[in-house]
Design a protein around this motif. Structure first.
Motif, PDB file in Angstrom:
ATOM      1  N   LYS A 167       0.836  -1.205   0.000  1.00  0.00           N
ATOM      2  CA  LYS A 167       0.000   0.000   0.000  1.00  0.00           C
ATOM      3  C   LYS A 167       0.872   1.256   0.000  1.00  0.00           C
ATOM      4  O   LYS A 167       0.574   2.234  -0.702  1.00  0.00           O
ATOM      5  CB  LYS A 167      -0.945   0.002   1.207  1.00  0.00           C
ATOM      6  N   HIS A 213       2.120   1.979   9.076  1.00  0.00           N
ATOM      7  CA  HIS A 213       1.769   2.108  10.500  1.00  0.00           C
ATOM      8  C   HIS A 213       2.024   0.831  11.297  1.00  0.00           C
ATOM      9  O   HIS A 213       1.940   0.823  12.522  1.00  0.00           O
ATOM     10  CB  HIS A 213       0.334   2.621  10.703  1.00  0.00           C
ATOM     11  N   TYR A 258     -13.167   1.912  16.087  1.00  0.00           N
ATOM     12  CA  TYR A 258     -14.578   1.575  15.874  1.00  0.00           C
ATOM     13  C   TYR A 258     -15.000   0.268  16.529  1.00  0.00           C
ATOM     14  O   TYR A 258     -16.159   0.105  16.900  1.00  0.00           O
ATOM     15  CB  TYR A 258     -14.916   1.520  14.373  1.00  0.00           C
ATOM     16  N   ASN A 285      -9.096  -4.308   2.478  1.00  0.00           N
ATOM     17  CA  ASN A 285      -9.392  -3.648   1.194  1.00  0.00           C
ATOM     18  C   ASN A 285      -8.180  -2.848   0.755  1.00  0.00           C
ATOM     19  O   ASN A 285      -7.367  -2.417   1.567  1.00  0.00           O
ATOM     20  CB  ASN A 285     -10.600  -2.704   1.351  1.00  0.00           C
TER      21      ASN A 285
HETATM   22  N1  LIG Z   1     -16.809  12.299   8.527  1.00  0.00           N
HETATM   23  C1  LIG Z   1     -17.356  11.795   7.439  1.00  0.00           C
HETATM   24  O1  LIG Z   1     -18.371  12.317   6.905  1.00  0.00           O
HETATM   25  C2  LIG Z   1     -16.740  10.584   6.805  1.00  0.00           C
HETATM   26  C3  LIG Z   1     -17.153  10.164   5.503  1.00  0.00           C
HETATM   27  C4  LIG Z   1     -16.484   9.064   4.928  1.00  0.00           C
HETATM   28  C5  LIG Z   1     -15.477   8.399   5.641  1.00  0.00           C
HETATM   29  N2  LIG Z   1     -15.142   8.822   6.894  1.00  0.00           N
HETATM   30  C6  LIG Z   1     -14.053   8.178   7.644  1.00  0.00           C
HETATM   31  O2  LIG Z   1     -12.877   8.239   6.848  1.00  0.00           O
HETATM   32  C7  LIG Z   1     -12.013   7.152   7.179  1.00  0.00           C
HETATM   33  C8  LIG Z   1     -11.599   6.410   5.915  1.00  0.00           C
HETATM   34  O3  LIG Z   1     -12.787   5.886   5.321  1.00  0.00           O
HETATM   35  P1  LIG Z   1     -12.740   5.228   3.859  1.00  0.00           P
HETATM   36  O4  LIG Z   1     -14.134   5.048   3.418  1.00  0.00           O
HETATM   37  O5  LIG Z   1     -11.799   5.971   3.002  1.00  0.00           O
HETATM   38  O6  LIG Z   1     -12.173   3.765   4.174  1.00  0.00           O
HETATM   39  P2  LIG Z   1     -10.851   3.087   3.554  1.00  0.00           P
HETATM   40  O7  LIG Z   1      -9.685   3.943   3.921  1.00  0.00           O
HETATM   41  O8  LIG Z   1     -11.086   2.798   2.113  1.00  0.00           O
HETATM   42  O9  LIG Z   1     -10.806   1.695   4.330  1.00  0.00           O
HETATM   43  C9  LIG Z   1     -10.527   1.624   5.679  1.00  0.00           C
HETATM   44  C10 LIG Z   1      -8.996   1.574   5.936  1.00  0.00           C
HETATM   45  O10 LIG Z   1      -8.733   1.978   7.275  1.00  0.00           O
HETATM   46  C11 LIG Z   1      -7.453   1.501   7.625  1.00  0.00           C
HETATM   47  N3  LIG Z   1      -7.420   1.006   8.996  1.00  0.00           N
HETATM   48  C12 LIG Z   1      -8.237   0.091   9.542  1.00  0.00           C
HETATM   49  N4  LIG Z   1      -7.874  -0.129  10.821  1.00  0.00           N
HETATM   50  C13 LIG Z   1      -6.811   0.680  11.069  1.00  0.00           C
HETATM   51  C14 LIG Z   1      -5.990   0.919  12.201  1.00  0.00           C
HETATM   52  N5  LIG Z   1      -6.193   0.268  13.364  1.00  0.00           N
HETATM   53  N6  LIG Z   1      -4.971   1.819  12.107  1.00  0.00           N
HETATM   54  C15 LIG Z   1      -4.763   2.468  10.947  1.00  0.00           C
HETATM   55  N7  LIG Z   1      -5.510   2.290   9.840  1.00  0.00           N
HETATM   56  C16 LIG Z   1      -6.519   1.397   9.909  1.00  0.00           C
HETATM   57  C17 LIG Z   1      -7.127   0.364   6.654  1.00  0.00           C
HETATM   58  O11 LIG Z   1      -6.091   0.810   5.795  1.00  0.00           O
HETATM   59  P3  LIG Z   1      -4.541   0.419   6.072  1.00  0.00           P
HETATM   60  O12 LIG Z   1      -4.408  -1.003   5.633  1.00  0.00           O
HETATM   61  O13 LIG Z   1      -3.796   1.385   5.264  1.00  0.00           O
HETATM   62  O14 LIG Z   1      -4.322   0.557   7.537  1.00  0.00           O
HETATM   63  C18 LIG Z   1      -8.408   0.197   5.864  1.00  0.00           C
HETATM   64  O15 LIG Z   1      -8.149  -0.221   4.542  1.00  0.00           O
HETATM   65  C19 LIG Z   1     -12.793   6.292   8.183  1.00  0.00           C
HETATM   66  O16 LIG Z   1     -12.403   6.644   9.494  1.00  0.00           O
HETATM   67  C20 LIG Z   1     -14.239   6.708   7.949  1.00  0.00           C
HETATM   68  O17 LIG Z   1     -15.067   6.484   9.061  1.00  0.00           O
HETATM   69  C21 LIG Z   1     -15.762   9.889   7.482  1.00  0.00           C
END
Ligand SMILES: NC(=O)c1ccc[n+]([C@@H]2O[C@H](COP(=O)([O-])OP(=O)(O)OC[C@H]3O[C@@H](n4cnc5c(N)ncnc54)[C@H](OP(=O)(O)O)[C@@H]3O)[C@@H](O)[C@H]2O)c1
Length: 341
Positions: free
Chosen positions: A182, A198, A249, A328
């Motif tokens: 990644k 990380h 989460y 993913n």
């Molecule tokens: N505020 C809002 O309106 C809003 C809207 C959309 C999304 N979000 C937030 O934005 C963030 C990213 O969402 P996305 O849809 O783009 O998902 P994403 O990045 O496509 O998928 C989730 C990724 O989070 C990482 N992850 C999971 N557990 C982790 C950990 N313990 N430490 C570090 N990284 C971890 C993983 O990537 P790695 O393998 O690289 O660790 C995983 O692939 C999430 O927190 C989501 O809730 C917020």
């Protein structure tokens, strides 16, 4: 009778969601009434916020009730229409959830042009995650030319767009992602200036080395130990759009917060930080700016994106559970049905 499928919330998870928290049901395809549309799902978006909807802890949106269809954004095809402005064959973005068919009165649907961009991008870089990156970074983070922007989950739907927009605006973009593959993608394909793993025991030291002038914008997606590594590196007047805390989460309530909290508040005070949480819908008025800019950058090849596609609605729970563990690579989608019926 033709059958439809749907996935309902069977029980609330404690910690990581498990297969038994979901139930696949076979039902008959719903029939539309007057003034209604019948939609067939093509793509289902899987997003981290869905973990929150599975919990009945207080939040900005009500939880999914036990036995109800899991919530979610989809790209769907109109297969029968009794609503002016919608024709059979139209492709729409809607919130029809984890199911193959949906009856709608047309409210909240957005038509998309399947010739303008692949339809799946309406759930990713040109959809909700892209708009989250665009508004959170530009309206709260406000990166200036030459400043340093750090974002974790950097290969994901939101993070990948954050770093690329930061670069377009003349800032340095440093990503944090899980694993060498990644990180390589984030640097070599997305064009970030650097990317730190990380899972590396030296993560904090490597992040410091990658940010010799400190951090001006930290786009918070994950929380936990990444946030702890970022905090000492923040410059005075740094901005922190708090978008998500995915590392927390699945944590139990009592584990949240903890020792980082007093360190955070001391930094917020002494460095006069701006820390602002947001939900993408707060910036609904920015939709036209978002779609104009992002469509242009996408067409110019300045916004790359990547997708992980799970085949079949029945496999959505597995893909969702995997996404929360970082399995993913790019935007997580489920292919529910073919492009054309
Ligand atoms: N505020 C809002 O309106 C809003 C809207 C959309 C999304 N979000 C937030 O934005 C963030 C990213 O969402 P996305 O849809 O783009 O998902 P994403 O990045 O496509 O998928 C989730 C990724 O989070 C990482 N992850 C999971 N557990 C982790 C950990 N313990 N430490 C570090 N990284 C971890 C993983 O990537 P790695 O393998 O690289 O660790 C995983 O692939 C999430 O927190 C989501 O809730 C917020």
């Amino acid at each position: 009778m033709a059958t439809a499928q749907r996935i309902v919330l069977a029980s609330r998870p404690v910690g990581e969601p498990k297969p038994e928290n979901f139930r696949l049901e076979e039902v008959s395809v719903p029939t539309r009434g007057p003034g209604q549309l019948l939609l067939r799902t093509i793509w289902l978006s899987l997003d981290p916020y869905m973990r929150g909807r599975m919990s009945d802890a207080p939040s900005y949106a009500p939880p999914v009730r036990i036995g109800d269809v899991m919530e979610g954004g989809t790209v769907s095809e109109v297969v029968a229409s009794g609503v002016d402005g919608f024709d059979i064959g139209d492709i729409v973005v809607c919130r029809s959830g984890w199911q193959t068919h949906f009856v709608s009165d047309g409210r909240g649907l957005r038509k998309i042009d399947p010739k303008a961009a692949p339809t799946s991008t309406a759930l990713g870089v040109l959809g909700m995650p892209g708009m989250t990156a665009y508004t959170g970074l530009l309206d709260i983070g406000k990166p200036q030319v030459g400043e340093t922007v750090v974002v974790a989950a950097a290969s994901g739907a939101v993070g990948s767009a954050v770093g690329q927009i930061a670069r377009i605006k003349g800032a340095r973009a440093i990503g944090i992602a899980g694993g060498a593959e990644k990180c390589k993608y984030v640097k070599e394909v997305l064009g970030f200036d650097d990317c730190i793993d990380h899972r590396d025991a030296e993560m904090a030291a490597k992040l410091k080395a990658a940010c010799p002038k400190g951090i001006d914008v930290y786009f918070e997606n994950v929380g936990g130990k990444v946030f702890e590594a970022v905090l000492p590196l923040l410059n005075p007047f740094a901005r922190i759009p708090v978008c998500g805390l995915i590392s927390q989460y699945n944590a139990f309530e009592e584990e949240k917060g903890g020792r980082a909290m007093s360190f955070l508040m001391r930094n917020a005070l002494t460095k006069r930080l701006t820390i602002r949480g947001f939900i993408v819908s707060d910036f609904a008025a920015r939709y036209d700016d978002f779609i104009t800019d992002m469509t242009k950058w996408f067409a110019e090849g300045k916004l790359k994106h990547r997708e992980t596609v799970e085949e079949g609605l029945a496999n959505a729970p597995r893909a969702f559970m995997g996404m929360l563990r970082g399995e993913n690579f790019g935007k997580q989608l489920v292919r529910v049905g073919p492009d054309k019926a």
